[in-house]
Design a protein around this motif. Structure first.
Motif, PDB file in Angstrom:
ATOM      1  N   LYS A  12       0.768  -1.350  -0.027  1.00  0.00           N
ATOM      2  CA  LYS A  12      -0.039  -0.107  -0.030  1.00  0.00           C
ATOM      3  C   LYS A  12       0.899   1.154  -0.013  1.00  0.00           C
ATOM      4  O   LYS A  12       0.387   2.347  -0.527  1.00  0.00           O
ATOM      5  N   THR A  13       2.001   1.332   0.737  1.00  0.00           N
ATOM      6  CA  THR A  13       2.656   2.449   1.023  1.00  0.00           C
ATOM      7  C   THR A  13       4.336   2.315   0.313  1.00  0.00           C
ATOM      8  O   THR A  13       4.703   1.448   0.303  1.00  0.00           O
ATOM      9  N   GLU A  14       4.589   3.535  -0.172  1.00  0.00           N
ATOM     10  CA  GLU A  14       6.196   3.826  -0.834  1.00  0.00           C
ATOM     11  C   GLU A  14       6.989   3.425   0.349  1.00  0.00           C
ATOM     12  O   GLU A  14       7.965   2.703   0.179  1.00  0.00           O
ATOM     13  N   ASP A  15       6.698   3.781   1.849  1.00  0.00           N
ATOM     14  CA  ASP A  15       7.756   3.474   2.763  1.00  0.00           C
ATOM     15  C   ASP A  15       7.771   1.987   2.986  1.00  0.00           C
ATOM     16  O   ASP A  15       8.914   1.571   3.133  1.00  0.00           O
ATOM     17  N   GLU A  16       6.808   1.177   2.992  1.00  0.00           N
ATOM     18  CA  GLU A  16       6.705  -0.316   3.060  1.00  0.00           C
ATOM     19  C   GLU A  16       7.493  -1.031   1.912  1.00  0.00           C
ATOM     20  O   GLU A  16       8.522  -1.761   1.918  1.00  0.00           O
ATOM     21  N   CYS A  17       7.237  -0.420   0.849  1.00  0.00           N
ATOM     22  CA  CYS A  17       7.904  -0.740  -0.525  1.00  0.00           C
ATOM     23  C   CYS A  17       9.542  -0.556  -0.316  1.00  0.00           C
ATOM     24  O   CYS A  17      10.389  -1.591  -0.477  1.00  0.00           O
ATOM     25  N   ASN A  18      10.029   0.713   0.145  1.00  0.00           N
ATOM     26  CA  ASN A  18      11.493   0.872   0.377  1.00  0.00           C
ATOM     27  C   ASN A  18      11.850   0.086   1.355  1.00  0.00           C
ATOM     28  O   ASN A  18      13.027  -0.433   1.317  1.00  0.00           O
ATOM     29  N   GLN A  79       4.979   2.997  -8.826  1.00  0.00           N
ATOM     30  CA  GLN A  79       3.451   3.343  -8.335  1.00  0.00           C
ATOM     31  C   GLN A  79       2.565   3.289  -9.581  1.00  0.00           C
ATOM     32  O   GLN A  79       2.975   3.731 -10.662  1.00  0.00           O
ATOM     33  N   GLY A  83      -1.168   0.250  -6.262  1.00  0.00           N
ATOM     34  CA  GLY A  83      -0.267   0.736  -4.788  1.00  0.00           C
ATOM     35  C   GLY A  83       1.125   1.099  -5.622  1.00  0.00           C
ATOM     36  O   GLY A  83       1.289   1.224  -6.470  1.00  0.00           O
ATOM     37  N   PHE A  84       2.210   0.305  -4.579  1.00  0.00           N
ATOM     38  CA  PHE A  84       3.474   0.231  -4.879  1.00  0.00           C
ATOM     39  C   PHE A  84       4.103  -1.017  -5.027  1.00  0.00           C
ATOM     40  O   PHE A  84       3.893  -1.820  -4.398  1.00  0.00           O
TER      41      PHE A  84
END
Length: 93
Positions: A12-18, A79, A83-84
């Motif tokens: 869901k989030t860019e932070d989680e992806c990173n 993105q 989501g990401f």
């Protein structure tokens, strides 16, 4: 027609992806295990494997990376409306 095989992790989030990319790049986890544990896509159950597909079959943001990125390198975050994604192209022909 150009085809590719790839796997991905959808979150869901860019932070989680990173954070997941950092864990994979550092060797703390591998791509398939991270996909099984974190991906919100049904493909997560198979390590994120999307199989083989042709150019234009995926959303444009995804397609652009899959058909230009180096093989076997984790790409992302990418993105899309879903989501990401972290992507890894495993084959292209």
């Amino acid at each position: 027609m150009t085809t590719a095989s790839a796997r991905h992790i959808l979150v869901k989030t860019e932070d989680e992806c990173n954070n997941l990319k950092t864990e994979i790049d550092s060797g703390k986890t591998n791509f398939a295990a991270a996909a099984e544990k974190h991906s919100q896509c049904p493909s997560g159950k198979s390590g994120g494997d999307l199989g083989s597909f042709g150019q234009g079959q995926m959303v444009p943001e995804f397609d652009k990376v899959v058909f230009s990125a180096p093989l076997n390198e984790v790409q992302g975050p990418v993105q899309t409306q879903f989501g990401f994604h972290l992507l890894e192209v495993t084959e292209r022909s």
